[in-house]
Scaffold this motif. Structure first.
Motif, PDB file in Angstrom:
ATOM      1  N   VAL A  87      57.882  53.846  35.267  1.00 38.19           N
ATOM      2  CA  VAL A  87      57.533  55.237  35.526  1.00 38.19           C
ATOM      3  C   VAL A  87      57.129  55.348  36.992  1.00 38.19           C
ATOM      4  CG1 VAL A  87      55.921  57.085  34.950  1.00 38.19           C
ATOM      5  CG2 VAL A  87      56.696  55.535  33.161  1.00 38.19           C
ATOM      6  N   ALA A  88      57.463  56.473  37.602  1.00 36.94           N
ATOM      7  CA  ALA A  88      57.055  56.712  38.984  1.00 36.94           C
ATOM      8  C   ALA A  88      56.422  58.090  39.084  1.00 36.94           C
ATOM      9  CB  ALA A  88      58.257  56.607  39.923  1.00 36.94           C
ATOM     10  N   SER A  89      55.474  58.217  39.965  1.00 38.20           N
ATOM     11  CA  SER A  89      54.837  59.501  40.221  1.00 38.20           C
ATOM     12  C   SER A  89      54.617  59.611  41.722  1.00 38.20           C
ATOM     13  CB  SER A  89      53.493  59.565  39.479  1.00 38.20           C
ATOM     14  OG  SER A  89      52.820  60.761  39.781  1.00 38.20           O
ATOM     15  N   TRP A  90      54.866  60.788  42.284  1.00 37.62           N
ATOM     16  CA  TRP A  90      54.684  60.952  43.718  1.00 37.62           C
ATOM     17  C   TRP A  90      54.346  62.399  44.043  1.00 37.62           C
ATOM     18  CZ3 TRP A  90      59.560  60.074  41.620  1.00 37.62           C
ATOM     19  CH2 TRP A  90      60.457  61.148  41.689  1.00 37.62           C
ATOM     20  N   ALA A  91      53.923  62.604  45.258  1.00 40.22           N
ATOM     21  CA  ALA A  91      53.672  63.942  45.789  1.00 40.22           C
ATOM     22  C   ALA A  91      54.081  63.959  47.246  1.00 40.22           C
ATOM     23  CB  ALA A  91      52.188  64.296  45.664  1.00 40.22           C
ATOM     24  N   GLY A  92      54.574  65.066  47.710  1.00 36.89           N
ATOM     25  CA  GLY A  92      54.866  65.250  49.124  1.00 36.89           C
ATOM     26  C   GLY A  92      56.196  64.713  49.606  1.00 36.89           C
ATOM     27  N   LEU A  93      57.029  64.156  48.718  1.00 32.99           N
ATOM     28  CA  LEU A  93      58.343  63.701  49.171  1.00 32.99           C
ATOM     29  C   LEU A  93      59.218  64.913  49.448  1.00 32.99           C
ATOM     30  CD1 LEU A  93      59.190  60.712  46.782  1.00 32.99           C
ATOM     31  CD2 LEU A  93      58.286  60.629  49.101  1.00 32.99           C
ATOM     32  N   ARG A  94      59.982  64.829  50.525  1.00 35.87           N
ATOM     33  CA  ARG A  94      60.873  65.930  50.879  1.00 35.87           C
ATOM     34  C   ARG A  94      62.143  65.873  50.052  1.00 35.87           C
ATOM     35  NH1 ARG A  94      61.928  64.595  56.654  1.00 35.87           N
ATOM     36  NH2 ARG A  94      61.297  62.611  55.860  1.00 35.87           N
ATOM     37  N   PRO A  95      62.662  67.040  49.666  1.00 41.77           N
ATOM     38  CA  PRO A  95      63.967  67.048  48.987  1.00 41.77           C
ATOM     39  C   PRO A  95      65.011  66.400  49.886  1.00 41.77           C
ATOM     40  CG  PRO A  95      62.914  69.186  48.802  1.00 41.77           C
ATOM     41  CD  PRO A  95      62.090  68.371  49.777  1.00 41.77           C
ATOM     42  N   TYR A  96      65.920  65.684  49.288  1.00 36.42           N
ATOM     43  CA  TYR A  96      66.981  65.014  50.024  1.00 36.42           C
ATOM     44  C   TYR A  96      67.931  66.058  50.588  1.00 36.42           C
ATOM     45  CZ  TYR A  96      71.103  62.150  50.942  1.00 36.42           C
ATOM     46  OH  TYR A  96      72.179  61.549  51.521  1.00 36.42           O
ATOM     47  N   ASP A  97      68.207  65.963  51.876  1.00 36.91           N
ATOM     48  CA  ASP A  97      69.124  66.887  52.547  1.00 36.91           C
ATOM     49  C   ASP A  97      70.495  66.240  52.572  1.00 36.91           C
ATOM     50  OD1 ASP A  97      70.430  68.746  54.075  1.00 36.91           O
ATOM     51  OD2 ASP A  97      69.380  68.253  55.931  1.00 36.91           O
ATOM     52  N   THR A  98      71.425  66.795  51.793  1.00 39.26           N
ATOM     53  CA  THR A  98      72.770  66.230  51.724  1.00 39.26           C
ATOM     54  C   THR A  98      73.576  66.512  52.974  1.00 39.26           C
ATOM     55  OG1 THR A  98      73.653  68.213  50.663  1.00 39.26           O
ATOM     56  CG2 THR A  98      72.826  66.470  49.214  1.00 39.26           C
ATOM     57  N   GLY A  99      73.100  67.453  53.798  1.00 39.14           N
ATOM     58  CA  GLY A  99      73.840  67.808  55.001  1.00 39.14           C
ATOM     59  C   GLY A  99      74.916  68.818  54.730  1.00 39.14           C
ATOM     60  N   ALA A 100      75.138  69.169  53.452  1.00 40.49           N
ATOM     61  CA  ALA A 100      76.156  70.165  53.109  1.00 40.49           C
ATOM     62  C   ALA A 100      75.594  71.561  53.329  1.00 40.49           C
ATOM     63  CB  ALA A 100      76.581  69.985  51.656  1.00 40.49           C
ATOM     64  N   ASP A 101      76.428  72.441  53.815  1.00 39.95           N
ATOM     65  CA  ASP A 101      76.016  73.835  54.015  1.00 39.95           C
ATOM     66  C   ASP A 101      76.085  74.573  52.688  1.00 39.95           C
ATOM     67  OD1 ASP A 101      75.645  73.525  56.735  1.00 39.95           O
ATOM     68  OD2 ASP A 101      77.729  74.065  57.210  1.00 39.95           O
ATOM     69  N   ASP A 102      75.058  75.329  52.380  1.00 40.02           N
ATOM     70  CA  ASP A 102      75.065  76.175  51.187  1.00 40.02           C
ATOM     71  C   ASP A 102      75.695  77.517  51.567  1.00 40.02           C
ATOM     72  OD1 ASP A 102      71.798  75.055  50.124  1.00 40.02           O
ATOM     73  OD2 ASP A 102      73.771  74.211  49.726  1.00 40.02           O
ATOM     74  N   ASP A 103      76.766  77.878  50.912  1.00 44.02           N
ATOM     75  CA  ASP A 103      77.438  79.151  51.224  1.00 44.02           C
ATOM     76  C   ASP A 103      77.153  80.171  50.149  1.00 44.02           C
ATOM     77  OD1 ASP A 103      78.607  78.232  53.580  1.00 44.02           O
ATOM     78  OD2 ASP A 103      80.300  77.378  52.493  1.00 44.02           O
TER      79      ASP A 103
END
Length: 103
Positions: A87-103
């Motif tokens: 099990v893992a628990s965390w706080a404050g990690l940033r969402p992973y940026d895939t680098g893809a543009d959201d259109d």
């Protein structure tokens, strides 16, 4: 297959150093990534030198194998911690940026 969290610190190098990019390549070869999945399936970015992955090896065997690969490739002082997790628990990690543009 057991899940592992691996932490590698390169002695005397800032996290922005190119040596950490090389470290990323080494761990990727072993199918470890710098991201972790959240409960909803979203990916989050781990701190430099921290990796998530699975292996059929026991923790001490994985540590030895990764340690050898890092020593052979980087030829510098480092420390490594391998933790088998359920099990893992965390706080404050940033969402992973895939680098893809959201259109």
């Amino acid at each position: 297959m057991p899940s592992y969290l691996v932490r590698v610190a390169l002695d005397g190098f800032p996290e922005e150093d190119d040596a950490y990019a090389e470290l990323d390549s080494i761990l990727l070869h072993y199918d470890f990534t710098r991201t972790i999945l959240g409960a909803e399936g979203d990916e989050y970015t781990l701190a430099a030198g921290t990796y998530d992955g699975e292996s059929t090896l026991a923790a001490d065997e994985l540590r030895a194998e990764l340690g050898d690969a890092i020593a052979d490739s980087l030829e510098m002082e480092f420390s490594i911690l391998v933790v088998q997790r359920s099990v893992a628990s965390w706080a404050g990690l940033r969402p992973y940026d895939t680098g893809a543009d959201d259109d």
